[in-house]
Design an enzyme around this catalytic site. Structure first.
Site, PDB file in Angstrom:
ATOM      1  N   TYR A  91      -0.125  63.457 -22.854  1.00  0.00           N
ATOM      2  CA  TYR A  91      -1.162  63.353 -23.598  1.00  0.00           C
ATOM      3  C   TYR A  91      -1.513  62.272 -24.500  1.00  0.00           C
ATOM      4  CZ  TYR A  91      -4.025  67.089 -25.208  1.00  0.00           C
ATOM      5  OH  TYR A  91      -5.446  68.092 -26.051  1.00  0.00           O
TER       6      TYR A  91
ATOM      7  N   GLU B  43      -9.029  58.577 -23.375  1.00  0.00           N
ATOM      8  CA  GLU B  43     -11.023  59.041 -23.760  1.00  0.00           C
ATOM      9  C   GLU B  43     -11.386  58.493 -24.653  1.00  0.00           C
ATOM     10  OE1 GLU B  43      -9.831  63.491 -23.227  1.00  0.00           O
ATOM     11  OE2 GLU B  43      -8.500  63.365 -22.407  1.00  0.00           O
TER      12      GLU B  43
END
Length: 272
Positions: free
Chosen positions: A200, A208
């Protein structure tokens, strides 16, 4: 164009689930009217049994639907991961992640809006807020930024993002699919509530967030969405980059809470 693609994909996804659901609700309404119109006790008793049987059947169909959805997502993300890794092995470059699996990942991510609906109508216990946050963040990322800016598609941060997403989703959807037909093996459960600890933050940080930061010059240069938005999209992304870690932290801490609950429950069951 991404607005149109987003709208149509979401609409199709909604219709796939809502139409059968409306059919079930109509049947329950018709059955209720039938029960109310019968005055004979024995007839009502028989109809009551029929209703219970039908409710049991609907529960099985619901489980079958959830298994099918999660299994198809598992197959999709497995295919995406295979394409990404195959491209990496054959070219020894990390620049082909989007070319190899980008459009498939866009499709899978749009279809994941169904998970927001699942939480909203209560067929899964996830609720609405957190699934909607994750879905909207990812969907905006792939449709509004990555698909619209050619220059960012071959960046290493694109490879990092898609690899982390694919690994995470292969584990997550395999666990969900197996949960619909029984208890998943402990290894799958453990990976489901452990792999995110590494995947994550890797997918969000050097993936991202870094890609969005790298996209800023191209957004500014092309004046992206200037004709379709009443505000500066460039400034919006800058604000989003500031808020992203805070929103991400909320989801991350929620996953740790889930981990304690699920793995702790398994350990208690094992002791008993």
């Amino acid at each position: 164009m991404f607005h149109i693609f987003f709208f149509l994909s979401s609409l199709v996804s909604i219709l796939i689930f809502v139409v059968p659901l409306l059919g079930q609700l109509f049947f329950y309404y018709w059955l209720l009217l039938k029960l109310k119109s019968r005055t004979d006790f024995n007839t009502c008793h028989v109809m009551g049994k029929a209703k219970l049987t039908e409710l049991s059947l609907m529960a099985k169909l619901q489980a079958l639907y959830l298994f099918s959805y999660n299994f198809l997502q598992f197959l999709g993300w497995t295919t995406a991961l295979f394409r990404i890794l195959s491209n990496l092995i054959s070219t020894k470059l990390v620049t082909g992640a989007y070319a190899s699996a980008g459009e498939l990942i866009c499709l899978l991510q749009c279809c994941a809006f169904l998970e927001v609906i699942h939480g909203a109508i209560g067929i899964v216990p996830s609720g609405v807020v957190l699934p909607l946050m994750q879905w909207s963040g990812r969907t905006h990322f792939v449709l509004a930024i990555v698909r619209q800016i050619v220059e960012v598609k071959e960046l290493p941060s694109m490879f990092i993002t898609f690899s982390a997403w694919s690994l995470t989703e292969v584990i997550r959807y395999s666990h969900y699919a197996l949960s619909c037909i029984g208890s998943p093996p402990y290894l799958i459960t453990y990976l489901r509530y452990t792999a995110f600890i590494l995947l994550y933050p890797v997918g969000v940080g050097p993936g991202e967030i870094w890609l969005m930061y790298q996209a800023l010059p191209f957004i500014k240069r092309g004046n992206l969405y200037a004709n379709s938005l009443p505000f500066s999209y460039y400034n919006f992304i800058k604000v989003l980059l500031v808020l992203y870690p805070l929103l991400w932290l909320k989801l991350y801490l929620h996953l740790f809470k889930q981990r304690r609950s699920k793995l702790g429950k398994y350990q208690k069951t094992k002791k008993i």
